[in-house]
Structures are given as C-alpha cells and as structure tokens.
Design a protein around this motif. Structure first.
Motif, short mmCIF file in Angstrom:
data_model
loop_
_atom_site.label_atom_id
_atom_site.label_comp_id
_atom_site.label_asym_id
_atom_site.label_seq_id
_atom_site.Cartn_x
_atom_site.Cartn_y
_atom_site.Cartn_z
N ALA A 51 30.77 -28.51 51.26
CA ALA A 51 29.95 -27.31 51.46
C ALA A 51 30.71 -26.06 51.06
N ARG A 52 32.01 -26.03 51.29
CA ARG A 52 32.80 -24.85 50.90
C ARG A 52 32.87 -24.71 49.38
N VAL A 53 32.90 -25.83 48.67
CA VAL A 53 32.89 -25.75 47.20
C VAL A 53 31.61 -25.06 46.72
N PHE A 54 30.47 -25.46 47.26
CA PHE A 54 29.21 -24.82 46.88
C PHE A 54 29.25 -23.32 47.16
N ALA A 102 24.94 -28.82 55.64
CA ALA A 102 26.29 -28.28 55.76
C ALA A 102 26.45 -27.04 54.90
N VAL A 103 25.82 -27.04 53.72
CA VAL A 103 25.87 -25.87 52.84
C VAL A 103 25.21 -24.67 53.51
N VAL A 104 24.07 -24.91 54.14
CA VAL A 104 23.36 -23.82 54.84
C VAL A 104 24.26 -23.20 55.91
N LYS A 105 24.88 -24.02 56.74
CA LYS A 105 25.74 -23.50 57.81
C LYS A 105 26.95 -22.78 57.25
N GLU A 106 27.51 -23.31 56.15
CA GLU A 106 28.66 -22.66 55.51
C GLU A 106 28.28 -21.28 54.98
N TRP A 156 40.42 -22.89 40.42
CA TRP A 156 39.41 -21.86 40.19
C TRP A 156 38.98 -21.16 41.48
N LEU A 157 38.78 -21.95 42.53
CA LEU A 157 38.16 -21.44 43.75
C LEU A 157 39.16 -21.17 44.87
#
Length: 299
Positions: A198-201, A15-19, A272-273
């Motif tokens: 994934a968005r947090v990463f 999911a991180v990769v796709k994000e 923060w984000l």
C-alpha cells in the motif's frame, strides 16, 4: 489530493485506502455492495457504489479526482479472459477522463512470466501474449500523454486475513494430507506484505507516477519448497515432491503457479520512492497461527 480508488474494499485496495487517508489524502472508493460500502465509509473514505463494468460512472469519478488508483480485478479464474477484457475497458474509461491533464493514474499488474529463471526487474516488459493487459492499457494511455503507470504485485501479497494463493495452498494441504512442491521445489516466489504494498501505491501517486512500472517487492524470491515446509510443519503433514505431470491433480487450477519461478527485484522502486519493507517477510508471516485458522483459510 483527492484520489479515486477502485477495488477499495478488496485485500490490497482496502490497505491502499487506509494508507492514503493516513497520509492526509481524501479518498473516494468504489464499492460493489452496500455492506462493503459501510466498511469503506468507516475508514473515512467517501463511497461510490458501482462496479468496474459501469464505464460512465468510472469516467465521472476519475474526472472528479486528482489521481486514480485501480486495484479492482475479478479473480474468478473460470472467466479469466472476460475479466481481463473488463479490466482493460475500465482502465481506458478512467484514463480518458485524465486526458489533457497532469493527473496521475496507477493500475495493478503481476509478476507472472516476466523473467522466468532470474529476478524480474522494473525495466522488463510484460509478455505481449499474457491475457491480463493492465500494463498494456496503461502504456497506451501514457503514449497519449496521461501520467499512467503500473504497480506489479508478487504472487503472495500476504498478511493476516489473506485469501490469496498461500491460503489456497494451506487448504490443498489439508484436503490431500500433503504439503507438496513441484520437482525439487526450487522455483521462487516473490512476496510483499499488503501494508508495504500500500505504501508503494501511495508514494508512487505522490511523486506523480514518474516511472512506467513499480515493483512492490519485499522478499525477492522464496523457494516454493520453503513455503511447503512451513505449511507441512504447521499442519503436521508430510512435505513431498510431485512431478510436473502430477501437479494438476494435486494443485488443481493452481498447478501452473505452483511450478512457476516468480522471483523479482524491487531495487529500482526502493531507490525511486525511498521505500523499504517494514512488515514481516513471507515465511515469518506465514509461520503464525492466524494463517492456519480453518475459517481464515477456507476459500
């Protein structure tokens, strides 16, 4: 930004990769097998075949990247201590390649035993005696000047296709005929949908890892009994309490987690984000047919 992602074919890492790719970043993902590599390549990522035990490969890949996200971890609990040691060595190797630069690195951590009985916060330290030392490894890098930090994930990172703790609870309920909780079942689990995690990463990497710890938290604390009630209703099984002494026989290796209070706040990370969860919460996500498909929950 060129980002090297370990665990790139895993539940969270994929999911991180796709994000990242969706936001315009170039991704090189670590994959252990050609079969998983094909899936990764289909996302548009560059594939690096190998494993987290290949420290020289990790150093080279991290050295060629603008940022590193470490999502890989071997969840075979029969060799947990060995896996934790491998994890720390991998983090140290990648961090060494970032020494003397301003390139950020994120590692993955969890919520276990951080603040039992209250909401764990980003400022709470991880327990020094907890075997998984990813945060400690990141802190050691930060002490040397590396922009390293950790994303803590809740016990349930949910979504269809989940093969973590909740599907295991469903399987146990199928096998025993009972959806159980320990005692009154008021211990709480935090949760987050994997797409929200994934968005947090991505956001933390884009801001340059300005904080040592981020919390990817959607639900701050869902009573374990409420999780058992959804499972029981969906399976047509009774919901029952087991004592702490009976928990091991019922839950097996999951017994400590079934009785643990793992509530957490992500309010600082949200501030923060500029992040907020967009996907369904844990109970709403769990209460759908896909979670109870026999193939999906067999693990």
């Amino acid at each position: 930004m060129r980002v090297f992602v370990t665990g790139a074919t895993g539940w969270v890492g994929s999911a991180v990769v796709k994000e990242l790719i969706g936001a315009g970043h170039q991704v090189t993902g670590l994959a252990r097998s050609p079969a998983r590599a094909a899936d990764l390549a289909a996302t548009g990522a560059k594939v690096q075949l190998g494993s987290i035990t290949d420290l020289e490969l990790l150093r080279e890949a991290a050295g060629a990247a603008d940022a590193v996200i470490h999502c890989a971890f071997n969840h075979d609990f029969s060799r947990f201590l060995e896996n934790c040691a491998e994890d720390e060595r991998a983090i140290a190797a990648m961090g060494a390649a970032l020494d003397g630069s301003d390139r950020p690195m994120l590692v993955t951590s969890g919520m276990a035993l951080i603040a039992p009985g209250r909401l764990a916060e980003e400022s709470d330290p991880t327990r020094p005696d907890f075997p998984r030392g990813s945060e400690r490894a990141a802190q050691a890098l930060a002490a040397r000047g590396v922009r390293a930090g950790a994303v803590r994930l809740p016990p349930s990172v949910h979504g269809l296709g989940d093969h973590g703790f909740v599907p295991r609870l469903i399987q146990i309920a199928r096998e025993t005929g009972v959806a159980a909780h320990v005692g009154e079942g008021l211990n709480r689990w935090s949760g987050v949908h994997r797409l929200d995690a994934a968005r947090v990463f991505r956001l933390a990497i884009e801001e340059g890892v300005a904080h040592p710890v981020y919390h990817a938290v959607g639900d701050q604390g869902v009573a374990f009994k409420a999780i058992a009630e959804v499972i029981g209703r969906r399976l047509g099984a009774p919901v029952a309490s087991v004592t702490a002494e009976e928990a091991s026989a019922h839950f097996g290796w999951m017994a400590p987690f079934a009785g643990m209070d793992l509530a957490a706040s992500g309010s600082r990370t949200e501030s923060w984000l500029g992040w907020a969860p967009r996907q369904p919460g844990l109970l709403a996500d769990l209460d759908q047919l896909g979670y109870f498909d026999a193939q999906a929950t067999a693990a």
